[in-house]
Design a protein around this motif. Structure first.
Motif, PDB file in Angstrom:
ATOM      1  N   GLY A  96     -16.401   6.499  -9.842  1.00 36.38           N
ATOM      2  CA  GLY A  96     -17.562   5.648 -10.032  1.00 36.38           C
ATOM      3  C   GLY A  96     -18.787   6.318 -10.349  1.00 36.38           C
ATOM      4  N   ILE A  97     -18.387   7.746 -10.451  1.00 34.54           N
ATOM      5  CA  ILE A  97     -19.809   8.468 -10.743  1.00 34.54           C
ATOM      6  C   ILE A  97     -19.726   9.417 -12.076  1.00 34.54           C
ATOM      7  N   ALA A  98     -18.653   9.400 -12.724  1.00 35.62           N
ATOM      8  CA  ALA A  98     -18.473  10.260 -13.958  1.00 35.62           C
ATOM      9  C   ALA A  98     -18.242   9.639 -15.203  1.00 35.62           C
ATOM     10  N   PRO A  99     -19.435   9.281 -15.756  1.00 39.92           N
ATOM     11  CA  PRO A  99     -19.237   8.519 -17.034  1.00 39.92           C
ATOM     12  C   PRO A  99     -18.383   8.909 -17.854  1.00 39.92           C
ATOM     13  N   PHE A 100     -17.652   7.762 -18.937  1.00 41.79           N
ATOM     14  CA  PHE A 100     -16.765   7.929 -19.732  1.00 41.79           C
ATOM     15  C   PHE A 100     -17.307   7.602 -21.022  1.00 41.79           C
ATOM     16  N   ILE A 101     -17.471   8.567 -22.055  1.00 45.11           N
ATOM     17  CA  ILE A 101     -17.788   8.299 -23.512  1.00 45.11           C
ATOM     18  C   ILE A 101     -16.971   8.187 -24.634  1.00 45.11           C
ATOM     19  N   ASN A 102     -16.853   7.340 -25.133  1.00 53.54           N
ATOM     20  CA  ASN A 102     -15.955   7.158 -26.521  1.00 53.54           C
ATOM     21  C   ASN A 102     -17.135   7.736 -27.553  1.00 53.54           C
ATOM     22  N   TYR A 103     -16.191   8.412 -28.385  1.00 57.64           N
ATOM     23  CA  TYR A 103     -17.096   9.168 -29.564  1.00 57.64           C
ATOM     24  C   TYR A 103     -15.947   8.704 -30.697  1.00 57.64           C
ATOM     25  N   SER A 104     -16.327   7.852 -31.506  1.00 54.38           N
ATOM     26  CA  SER A 104     -15.437   7.298 -32.292  1.00 54.38           C
ATOM     27  C   SER A 104     -15.815   6.953 -33.965  1.00 54.38           C
ATOM     28  N   GLY A 105     -14.945   6.634 -34.658  1.00 53.27           N
ATOM     29  CA  GLY A 105     -14.984   6.407 -36.088  1.00 53.27           C
ATOM     30  C   GLY A 105     -15.519   7.461 -37.050  1.00 53.27           C
ATOM     31  N   GLY A 106     -14.748   7.590 -37.893  1.00 52.72           N
ATOM     32  CA  GLY A 106     -15.023   8.936 -38.791  1.00 52.72           C
ATOM     33  C   GLY A 106     -14.939  10.191 -38.610  1.00 52.72           C
ATOM     34  N   THR A 107     -14.481  10.525 -37.505  1.00 55.56           N
ATOM     35  CA  THR A 107     -13.866  11.738 -36.661  1.00 55.56           C
ATOM     36  C   THR A 107     -13.083  12.768 -37.573  1.00 55.56           C
ATOM     37  N   GLU A 108     -12.366  12.074 -38.398  1.00 54.15           N
ATOM     38  CA  GLU A 108     -11.585  12.896 -39.520  1.00 54.15           C
ATOM     39  C   GLU A 108     -12.421  13.479 -40.537  1.00 54.15           C
ATOM     40  N   ALA A 109     -13.446  12.823 -40.971  1.00 53.88           N
ATOM     41  CA  ALA A 109     -14.154  13.304 -42.197  1.00 53.88           C
ATOM     42  C   ALA A 109     -15.616  13.883 -41.724  1.00 53.88           C
ATOM     43  N   SER A 110     -16.261  13.496 -40.605  1.00 56.36           N
ATOM     44  CA  SER A 110     -17.615  13.940 -40.543  1.00 56.36           C
ATOM     45  C   SER A 110     -18.008  14.119 -39.055  1.00 56.36           C
ATOM     46  N   GLY A 111     -17.372  13.357 -38.042  1.00 60.19           N
ATOM     47  CA  GLY A 111     -17.783  13.024 -36.899  1.00 60.19           C
ATOM     48  C   GLY A 111     -17.963  11.992 -36.428  1.00 60.19           C
TER      49      GLY A 111
END
Length: 110
Positions: free
Chosen positions: A45-60
């Motif tokens: 309940g205190i550690a955020p979860f961040i999705n980092y998505s879309g295009g990671t194969e090509a540029s980030g």
């Protein structure tokens, strides 16, 4: 990773997880069920979860989240730095507060 931890909760929580302050995952977005599992159990309940998505194969990633804004389960709250992303319908018309397709509206520096 998060799906594996959730599927093996007993093993995932067998060690001290108090040093976990933040979890960032890349690639495919995490579904709301596993996102909430992390928030409730592994993240305590205190550690955020961040999705980092879309295009990671090509540029980030194209979309991500920042911890100073609410993060919706399985979702995102901002575009990645230097990325202009729109959510559009099948005709390319911009949408707000909807689930649809992503469109990069400018070139990425990645």
């Amino acid at each position: 990773m998060i799906r594996g931890l959730a599927a093996n909760e007993h093993t995932a929580l067998a060690s001290d997880v108090s040093s976990v302050r933040l979890l960032i995952t890349g690639g495919e977005a995490i579904d709301p069920e596993n996102f909430c599992w992390h928030q409730r159990t592994f993240g305590r309940g205190i550690a955020p979860f961040i999705n980092y998505s879309g295009g990671t194969e090509a540029s980030g990633g194209l979309v991500s989240s920042v911890i100073v804004k609410p993060i919706p389960p399985g979702g995102f709250n901002t575009a990645s730095p230097s990325i202009a992303v729109d959510v559009v319908d099948s005709e390319g018309r911009p949408l707000v507060d909807s689930i649809a397709n992503w469109r990069c509206s400018s070139r990425s520096s990645g």
